[in-house]
Design an enzyme around this catalytic site. Structure first.
Site, PDB file in Angstrom:
ATOM      1  CB  CYS A 110      -0.975  -0.007   1.168  1.00 26.16           C
ATOM      2  SG  CYS A 110      -2.232  -1.285   1.015  1.00 26.16           S
ATOM      3  CG  HIS A 244      -3.280   2.969   3.324  1.00 26.86           C
ATOM      4  ND1 HIS A 244      -3.949   2.803   2.137  1.00 26.86           N
ATOM      5  CD2 HIS A 244      -3.204   1.734   3.898  1.00 26.86           C
ATOM      6  CE1 HIS A 244      -4.273   1.531   1.990  1.00 26.86           C
ATOM      7  NE2 HIS A 244      -3.842   0.860   3.043  1.00 26.86           N
ATOM      8  CG  ASN A 274      -7.266  -1.130   1.958  1.00 23.46           C
ATOM      9  OD1 ASN A 274      -6.636  -0.468   1.130  1.00 23.46           O
ATOM     10  ND2 ASN A 274      -6.655  -1.857   2.883  1.00 23.46           N
TER      11      ASN A 274
END
Length: 317
Positions: A110, A244, A274
């Site tokens: 990520c 994030h 996500n």
């Protein structure tokens, strides 16, 4: 380095909490309470990481009117590739006819978008390229098991594209990249075992969610404070914090640890889930309208494996 244009592509299909409730038997409210996620976008049957990346670049071209013919570096970022040989970067290069451009694919989970920015900055600052196209896309649903009660409900699909070039004082760029930093953290906690994707085995799974949660909160806070210290800034100097978008509880923890007012925190987790490495760029683009010239923005990420990254930006216009 300046960000001169950006765009995001979101698939049309929506998977809400009722869908996951039917699969797992948990109440729809449980998922939002646990993660802050109400809906996620899912790629259609004819879509994949490469097609979504191409769609994001096409939207960038349409919205900005930029001529992409002078792009001499394409950086693709993702941990959910469609093809590990004909990578996203190569698919984008071919589709848009970017003759002679370097095409590079990278993954730090990520944190990949931040690392892609860092790589582009290094190429630009050393004179190895003039203008770079960064594309980040995740096709999480290709690899995730929606029946996985621990993590199956987290994942969304999306893509984003940005064009960056050397800073031009008084230029037309909307955002200037002041600094970028990243670190590999495979030596801490569960490291590569915390989250993993093994296409021929279990797919995308998160067996050690608590370990991921704890290290994500701690390392994103540390990285953010380090970045502020490098520039003699306090958290009060940050107009917008873009973390994030992994889990709303992580976002809330980071905001609390840093002492950031909720109005300063950018979120898309509720409606997009996500979206992996694309999440910070998409969230930035969706909140860019809130910025005025001089406002400072901080992007901060944590990736499975583990890794962390941070970028400091300033609104130019």
């Amino acid at each position: 380095m300046d960000i001169v244009a950006g765009s995001a592509y979101l698939p049309e299909r929506v998977a809400d909490n009722n869908y996951f409730s039917q699969l797992t038997g948990r109440a729809p409210e449980w998922f939002e309470r646990a993660t802050g996620i109400a809906r996620r976008r899912r790629a259609g049957p004819e879509e994949n990481t490469n097609t979504m990346a191409i769609a994001a670049v096409a939207l960038l071209q349409e919205s900005s009117g930029l001529d992409l013919s002078d792009i001499d570096l394409v950086v693709g970022a993702s941990y959910t590739p469609w093809d590990t040989v004909g990578t996203m970067a190569h698919a984008v290069q071919r589709h848009f006819g970017l003759a002679g451009a370097k095409a590079i694919y990278l993954s730090t989970a990520c944190s990949s978008f931040i690392n892609a920015m860092e790589l582009a900055a290094a190429y630009i600052e050393t004179g190895r390229c003039r203008r770079a196209l960064i594309v980040a896309a995740e096709h999480n649903s290709l690899y995730a098991d929606d029946r996985d009660e621990q993590a199956g409900h987290l994942w969304g699909d999306a893509a984003t594209a940005m064009v960056v070039e050397a800073h031009v004082p008084g230029g037309a760029a909307a955002l200037r990249v002041l600094d970028i930093t990243s670190r590999g953290l495979a030596d801490i906690g569960m490291g590569p075992g915390g989250v993993y994707l093994q296409p021929r085995s279990a797919g995308l799974v998160m067996p050690y969610g608590k370990d991921v949660f704890q290290h994500a909160c701690r390392e994103m806070e540390t990285t953010a404070r380090t970045m502020l210290g490098r520039h003699g800034l306090s958290i009060a100097d940050i107009r917008l914090l873009v973390p994030h978008q992994a889990n709303d509880r992580i976002i809330t923890q980071i905001a609390g640890r840093l002492g950031v007012d909720d109005a300063q925190v950018a979120r898309t987790i509720h409606e997009l889930g996500n979206t992996g490495c694309a999440s910070t760029a998409i969230t930035l683009l969706r909140h860019q309208h809130l910025l005025t010239p001089g406002d400072v923005v901080m992007l901060v990420t944590f990736g499975g494996g583990y890794s962390t990254g941070c970028a400091l930006l300033r609104c130019e216009r």
